[in-house]
Structure formats: C-alpha cells, structure tokens
Scaffold this active site. Structure first.
Site, PDB file in Angstrom:
ATOM      1  CD  GLU A  60      -1.306  -2.336   2.142  1.00  0.00           C
ATOM      2  OE1 GLU A  60      -2.083  -2.951   2.889  1.00  0.00           O
ATOM      3  OE2 GLU A  60      -0.083  -2.615   2.045  1.00  0.00           O
ATOM      4  CB  CYS A  92      -0.908  -0.208   5.519  1.00  0.00           C
ATOM      5  SG  CYS A  92       0.701  -0.905   5.103  1.00  0.00           S
ATOM      6  NE  ARG A 192      16.275 -28.928  -3.235  1.00  0.00           N
ATOM      7  CZ  ARG A 192      17.367 -29.609  -3.507  1.00  0.00           C
ATOM      8  NH1 ARG A 192      18.515 -28.961  -3.739  1.00  0.00           N
ATOM      9  NH2 ARG A 192      17.344 -30.924  -3.559  1.00  0.00           N
ATOM     10  CG  LEU A 212      18.716 -31.643   1.200  1.00  0.00           C
ATOM     11  CD1 LEU A 212      18.156 -32.037   2.566  1.00  0.00           C
ATOM     12  CD2 LEU A 212      17.857 -32.223   0.090  1.00  0.00           C
ATOM     13  NE  ARG A 215      23.503 -27.598  -5.918  1.00  0.00           N
ATOM     14  CZ  ARG A 215      22.778 -28.471  -5.212  1.00  0.00           C
ATOM     15  NH1 ARG A 215      22.398 -28.204  -3.985  1.00  0.00           N
ATOM     16  NH2 ARG A 215      22.425 -29.622  -5.759  1.00  0.00           N
ATOM     17  N   GLY A 300      12.639 -40.208   0.741  1.00  0.00           N
ATOM     18  CA  GLY A 300      12.316 -41.179  -0.289  1.00  0.00           C
ATOM     19  C   GLY A 300      11.020 -41.911  -0.007  1.00  0.00           C
ATOM     20  CB  SER A 306       5.188 -41.767   6.598  1.00  0.00           C
ATOM     21  OG  SER A 306       4.701 -41.257   7.815  1.00  0.00           O
TER      22      SER A 306
END
Length: 366
Positions: A60, A92, A192, A212, A215, A300, A306
């Site tokens: 804003e 704001c 990521r 992880l 890149r 994996g 799960s």
C-alpha cells in the site's frame, strides 16, 4: 461504462493486476505474505506497488509513493487487508486514512488475528468505503502457506517426487540419479528457494548425500534443512551438515548419545522426540512452533508413504518421467494395499511440461 457493457467487472480487473504484482514478491517476503496494491482514479492506474521483502514498505505504501502521494479521492485495490499494528513498519491503515483514499477494495481478510477484520473496521470508521472479497479464492491461493500457518499453526506441506512411468523413485539398488530431467531439477531448485524448510529421510542422505540448497537460480534465501534420522546414523561428513544455515536432525529416543554430542558441538541442532521412530506429525507441530510456514519433503519412499498414508500433505509435486524400470523402490506402498473403491484420491490442480517430464501438482480430493 465500456467495461460494464462488455461484462468486465472493473474491480476484478484491477484486482487481477494487484495479484500479479504480489506474485513478484514470491520467495522474498517471508515471514510476511505476498501483497500487491493498485491505486486508480477515474478508471486509470495512478500508482502501483508490491511488498518486496520483510522489513521494507508494504504494498500500500509503495503504491501511494508510486502515485507521488497524490491519492486523495482515489480507489485502492489491495490483495490482503491492510495492517493496523506496528511491526517493522507503521500501520498501513493510518497512512491510507491520512492520504485521503476514498475507497478500498480488498481481496481477502488477513488471517493474522492481530489484523483480521480490524483493518476493515478502522478504515470504515474513518469514513472510507470498503469492499471485501474480490477474487478472494485467488488471493488465498497466492498465500496458501501463510493462511494455513496462521489458521492452524502448522506448515504448508509439499511432497516432491520424481517418478518413472511405472511408479518408481529409484531402481532396485537405490539409485535415483537421475530420473527427472535437467529442466525439472532446475525448477525444484527454484521451488526450494521459496520454502522455509526442506526435509528428507536419512536413507536419502545415506544414498545421495545431497546439499538440499537452491542452486543455479536466484533464491530469496536458503531454507532450513531437516533430516529425519531416528537413530542418528547421519555421517558427520554429510554435505547437508556443511552448508549454512545449520541443519536440524530429528531423532527418536534410541540414538547414540555420543553422536548427538558430536553433532551439537558442530552447531547442528538435534530435536529428540519421545518415541523411537520419528513421528512426522509431531515434527510438523514443532516446525510450526519454530515459525516454519512452508516445508517441502523430498523423499524417499518411506517418508513419502508415511506422508501420503496419513494425509499430512497439502500438495504433491509429482514429476513423471517417461522411463520404465520394471522394478525398484515405489513412492507409495501400503500394507495391506487399499481396495480400488477406497484409494487415496487426488485431484490435479495443474500440470506443466519440463523437457521430457510432466509435472502434476496434486491435492487431496475433497
């Protein structure tokens, strides 16, 4: 008048522009949501802006600044309810009132209990006309992780999978490099950089030794990395331990106390749960308490099974590669298997091609 004749709602038209501006902040605004704003006078845009980074001016303010602060009597379109509290920046709502905005169109109320409904109330008490709910569904989708976190205290969960046509994430020897294409992996690096956290199981670390990190892209930040490792089997030489910010290891009760001490001496935080095996639901609750609004699991098979089996995911990013292995590690295996009339049902939210791969973004059906 022309817009009305053509059946185009001008409020929706300008709100779509504001939503497009908000998207420019993706990956850079956390822990704040993405917000865009447009200021209109006599059917023409006189100012526009978006929130670029936490601690910097909100959308804003940027829009009013873009208009040269000449906004008296104008209409403001904003994708999220304007704030009423002091944080890193002033409220704001106060500046909107001060500068003489006549009408404010808001896509969706802020789910933050410090703001929810209070911004609208304050604007209306100041005599400003307020309209709420224009493209609300699109605005919620834009900040889906922020909304879930604010409403439940839990992170928004993405499960990322690279799968062959016959349903495998690795061959029979555990090798998964590479099922997906270069283009697909480049997209994952970008994804990521938009996450607060990345999580993997210990088997992924032992087999692939990943870093992880985002890149070969321009990430907003490096997310926190989490390794689900019930027995603290992670080698101290693992790449994921050598890149800042410090990785968090999530462990169970049955672990080597000396290994835990060695990890902590290297600055690695270890979250010890109250049972032998890592409980993913308990992990997500702890992550939420630590302010993690979004987290992506990258495999994996055990972790994926799960998460899918317990329904803990919000989205699945499934990269389908035109390859056949005839055997290997499946991404989902349930014992006993589910009957065809009561499966885990998913719906396709969107799909896109990356080189030879097809990305399907899936949600739980219903």
């Amino acid at each position: 008048m022309d817009n009305e004749i053509q059946g185009i709602d001008p409020d929706e038209r300008f709100m779509r522009i504001a939503l497009g501006l908000a998207e420019l902040g993706r990956g850079f605004t956390a822990p704040n949501p993405m917000v865009g704003a447009v200021i209109v006078r006599k059917g023409r845009i006189v100012g526009a802006g978006y929130h670029k980074k936490a601690g910097e001016p909100h959308a804003e303010i940027r829009a009013m600044e873009d208009a040269g602060w000449d906004v008296k009597g104008a209409t403001m379109y904003v994708t999220l309810e304007p704030c009423v509290h002091y944080g890193r920046t002033p409220p704001c709502t106060d500046r909107i009132i001060k500068e003489g905005i006549k009408r404010v169109v808001i896509a969706v109320l802020d789910p933050n209990p410090r703001v929810h409904g209070e911004g609208v109330r304050k604007l209306r008490e100041a005599g400003i006309e307020v309209k709420v709910g224009v493209l609300e569904r699109e605005a919620r989708a834009l900040n889906e992780a922020f909304f879930k976190f604010m409403e439940t205290g839990l992170p928004f969960v993405i499960l990322k999978l690279a799968v062959t046509l016959d349903g495998h994430i690795a061959d029979s020897w555990g090798n998964s490099k590479w099922i997906s294409s270069d283009a697909a992996r480049a997209f994952v690096h970008k994804l990521r950089g938009e996450m607060d956290g990345i999580a993997v199981g210990i088997n992924t670390v032992l087999m692939d030794d990943p870093m992880l990190t985002p890149r070969e892209v321009h990430p907003a930040r490096v997310p926190r990395r989490f390794v689900l490792d019930s027995g603290l089997k992670i080698p101290l030489t693992s790449k994921v331990l050598g890149v800042p910010p410090p990785t968090v290891i999530v462990s169970g009760t049955n672990h080597d106390k000396e290994r835990k001490k060695a990890l902590e001496e290297r600055g690695i935080e270890v979250w010890v749960q109250e049972r032998a095996a890592v409980d993913i639901e308990a992990f997500l609750r702890r992550a939420g308490e630590e302010g993690i609004q979004s987290i992506m699991f990258e495999g994996g098979g055990k972790v994926a099974t799960s998460i899918i089996g317990t329904g803990l995911f919000d989205k699945i990013y499934l990269f389908l590669s035109p390859k056949l292995l005839g055997g290997g590690i499946p991404f989902f295996r349930k014992e006993p298997p589910l009957p065809v009339d009561s499966p885990v049902s998913l719906e396709i939210e969107t799909f896109k091609r990356f080189s030879s791969d097809l990305l399907m973004v899936l949600r739980k059906k219903g």
